[in-house]
Structures are given as C-alpha cells and as structure tokens.
Scaffold this active site. Structure first.
Site, mmCIF file in Angstrom:
data_model
loop_
_atom_site.group_PDB
_atom_site.id
_atom_site.type_symbol
_atom_site.label_atom_id
_atom_site.label_comp_id
_atom_site.label_asym_id
_atom_site.label_seq_id
_atom_site.Cartn_x
_atom_site.Cartn_y
_atom_site.Cartn_z
ATOM 1 N N ARG A 13 0.816 -1.219 0.012
ATOM 2 C CA ARG A 13 -0.116 0.135 -0.030
ATOM 3 C C ARG A 13 0.877 1.214 -0.076
ATOM 4 O O ARG A 13 1.919 1.369 0.504
ATOM 5 C CB ARG A 13 -0.956 0.098 1.305
ATOM 6 C CG ARG A 13 -1.938 -1.010 1.449
ATOM 7 C CD ARG A 13 -2.746 -1.072 0.469
ATOM 8 N NE ARG A 13 -3.857 0.014 0.400
ATOM 9 C CZ ARG A 13 -4.660 0.200 -0.618
ATOM 10 N NH1 ARG A 13 -4.934 -0.673 -1.558
ATOM 11 N NH2 ARG A 13 -5.617 1.071 -0.371
ATOM 12 N N TYR A 109 21.701 -1.860 15.172
ATOM 13 C CA TYR A 109 21.399 -2.573 14.126
ATOM 14 C C TYR A 109 23.076 -2.577 13.603
ATOM 15 O O TYR A 109 23.749 -1.569 13.484
ATOM 16 C CB TYR A 109 20.379 -2.229 12.967
ATOM 17 C CG TYR A 109 19.619 -3.017 12.349
ATOM 18 C CD1 TYR A 109 18.875 -3.622 13.026
ATOM 19 C CD2 TYR A 109 19.763 -3.125 11.055
ATOM 20 C CE1 TYR A 109 17.931 -4.948 12.317
ATOM 21 C CE2 TYR A 109 19.124 -4.124 10.128
ATOM 22 C CZ TYR A 109 18.221 -5.104 10.927
ATOM 23 O OH TYR A 109 17.507 -6.089 10.283
ATOM 24 N N ASP A 118 10.918 1.302 7.168
ATOM 25 C CA ASP A 118 9.177 1.504 7.692
ATOM 26 C C ASP A 118 9.529 1.144 9.002
ATOM 27 O O ASP A 118 8.814 1.506 10.196
ATOM 28 C CB ASP A 118 8.584 0.392 6.879
ATOM 29 C CG ASP A 118 9.188 -1.026 6.685
ATOM 30 O OD1 ASP A 118 10.356 -1.297 6.847
ATOM 31 O OD2 ASP A 118 8.347 -1.929 6.260
ATOM 32 N N THR A 141 2.104 -7.402 5.242
ATOM 33 C CA THR A 141 2.528 -8.462 4.511
ATOM 34 C C THR A 141 3.708 -9.428 5.105
ATOM 35 O O THR A 141 3.419 -10.578 5.089
ATOM 36 C CB THR A 141 3.412 -8.044 3.175
ATOM 37 O OG1 THR A 141 2.274 -6.947 2.441
ATOM 38 C CG2 THR A 141 3.548 -9.040 2.234
#
Length: 269
Positions: A13, A109, A118, A141
């Site tokens: 989306r 990270y 995101d 997803t």
C-alpha cells in the site's frame, strides 16, 4: 493553513496523510490527520493512476509547507512518487532512511543503512507516543517485531512472514492443504481450515510473547505494545483470548510509520 504532507510507500500500500504544521506527533486522538488516504502501491507504475492521484491530492489540500516520505518499494517507486506534483517543484522532498539520525534515538543494528525504513519510522512514531519499554509490531505483508527501550535505543527485532504469507505458503507448497477461510476459532482446530488459521495466529502471537521474554534479558520489562498494520486487529483479538497481563499493555494504532516520518520531519525542517 500551513500543512505537512507525508507518504509511506510500502510493498503493498501507498499511504499518505497531511497535518497542520502546529500539530504534534505525540498527540493521541482518533481524528489525527487533516487529510489521509491509501491506494495500491502498484498504482505508481501507471502514468494514468499517478495523474489521478496527483490531481486528487492537489485539489483536496492546499500546497504543503514540506513533504516527507519513506519508501521500501524501490528506486522506481521513489522516482514516480516525486513526479506527482510538478507545480510544487520548489518544495524539497525529504526522505527518511533507515540510518537517518533522530535526536534521543539510536539503533544497535549492525548496518543501520540496511534497517528497513518502515521499521525505523515506526520506531520513531512509537517514541513520539511514549518513552516506555516498547514492542512495536507491524502486522502486514510481513510481521516485524522491534524492541525499543525507554532510553531510546533500538535493540533489534525480527521479521517473519505475515498471516497471509504463512497461509499461502502452506497452500502453495503442500498437496492437500487449501487456502483457508478465516472463521472464529478457539484453541486447537478441529478441522483443517481452523487448524491452519489457528496455527498461523498462534505463531504470530507466540512471537510477540517470546519477544517479551527476550526483552527481559536486556532488563527491559515491556510496558507497552503497539500493534499496527492490516492484521493488527486480528492479532489483538487473539491476544485478548489469552488470560495474561499482556492484554493490559497492548494497543492497536494506525499510521505509526506516517507518524514517524512526521516526527522526524518536525526535527529536520
């Protein structure tokens, strides 16, 4: 009226929202966005659909003061997004990346540039809402689960297939299992359909519960869990069936990624 305009270009989306520039991303209210909407991300590939989207947005809201965005759909999507408003070519499109610095926050990270933007945006959005030890769950997803300490440190997270991917992988890679239909289920399934639905739900909820346990290793007792994404309400409903204190700290929200872009943009005008 002075507005900020934001875009979140995901794999499935494309979402957008606009807020008045004097609003604050820490605000919690149902009607937060002055304007908002979403379409299939593939619409950016069509010149006709891009024209329709640009026409709709430009006629719906006045020229914004600033535009911020994040994108996980690739460089072509970014190029097409930036082509939407040639009449606003004096505005700089400000792009949030996985390694964009944010005051009071940092990620552990190993390669911050490879952290999904995101996920980073959702972490920034969650930080705007509270300074608690938090799990941020984006159930779309894919399902992502990230740990954010009250100190503003992102300790890492997990990426697992979302509910739809789990279900379709079973149907695609086995001879006798069909794509299930979601029904109300309780506990162990007594038919194959419910066994698949319940099993996939249990895997997602189990990952969240495991995340709570893992956070204790960092001496970070989880005080808040944000659930966002298309499957957030499904997971919240399943968690409500569990007789555990976790029910009291879970909250379903919408637009954490957009909120994160907003918070970042306010700090980088």
């Amino acid at each position: 009226m002075s507005l900020y305009l934001f875009f979140d270009v995901g794999n499935t989306r494309l979402k957008w929202a606009a807020v008045e520039s004097n609003q604050n991303p820490s605000t919690q209210q149902k009607k937060l966005w002055a304007y908002s909407g979403s379409i299939n991300s593939k619409s950016l590939q069509s010149e006709e659909h891009r024209s329709e989207l640009a026409d709709y947005i430009s006629k719906t809201l006045p020229k914004p003061t600033a535009i911020g965005f994040c994108c996980v759909a690739g460089q072509e999507a970014i190029f097409n997004l930036k082509s939407l408003f040639p009449q606003w070519n004096d505005l700089v499109w400000q792009q949030l990346n996985g390694d964009s610095p944010v005051p009071g926050m940092r990620s552990l990270y190993q390669e911050s540039a490879k952290l999904g933007v995101d996920r980073w945006a959702a972490l920034i959005g969650a930080r705007a809402l509270s300074n608690k030890n938090t799990l941020i769950v984006n159930a779309g997803t894919a399902t992502t689960i990230d740990l954010l300490g009250s100190n503003g440190v992102h300790y890492g997270g997990w990426i697992l297939p979302g509910l739809w991917l789990m279900q379709t992988s079973l149907a695609s890679n086995t001879a006798q299992l069909e794509l299930p239909t979601r029904t109300e289920h309780h506990g162990f399934g007594t038919c194959t359909n419910d066994a698949i639905i319940g099993g996939c739900d249990a895997a997602q909820v189990g990952a969240i519960l495991y995340g709570i346990q893992q956070a204790k290793k960092f001496k970070l007792p989880i005080e808040k869990i944000w659930l966002d994404g298309g499957n957030a309400k499904i997971l919240a409903n399943e968690i409500q069936k569990i007789n555990l204190p976790i029910k009291k700290i879970i909250e379903v929200t919408e637009g954490l990624v957009l909120r994160g872009v907003w918070s970042w943009l306010r700090q980088n005008p």
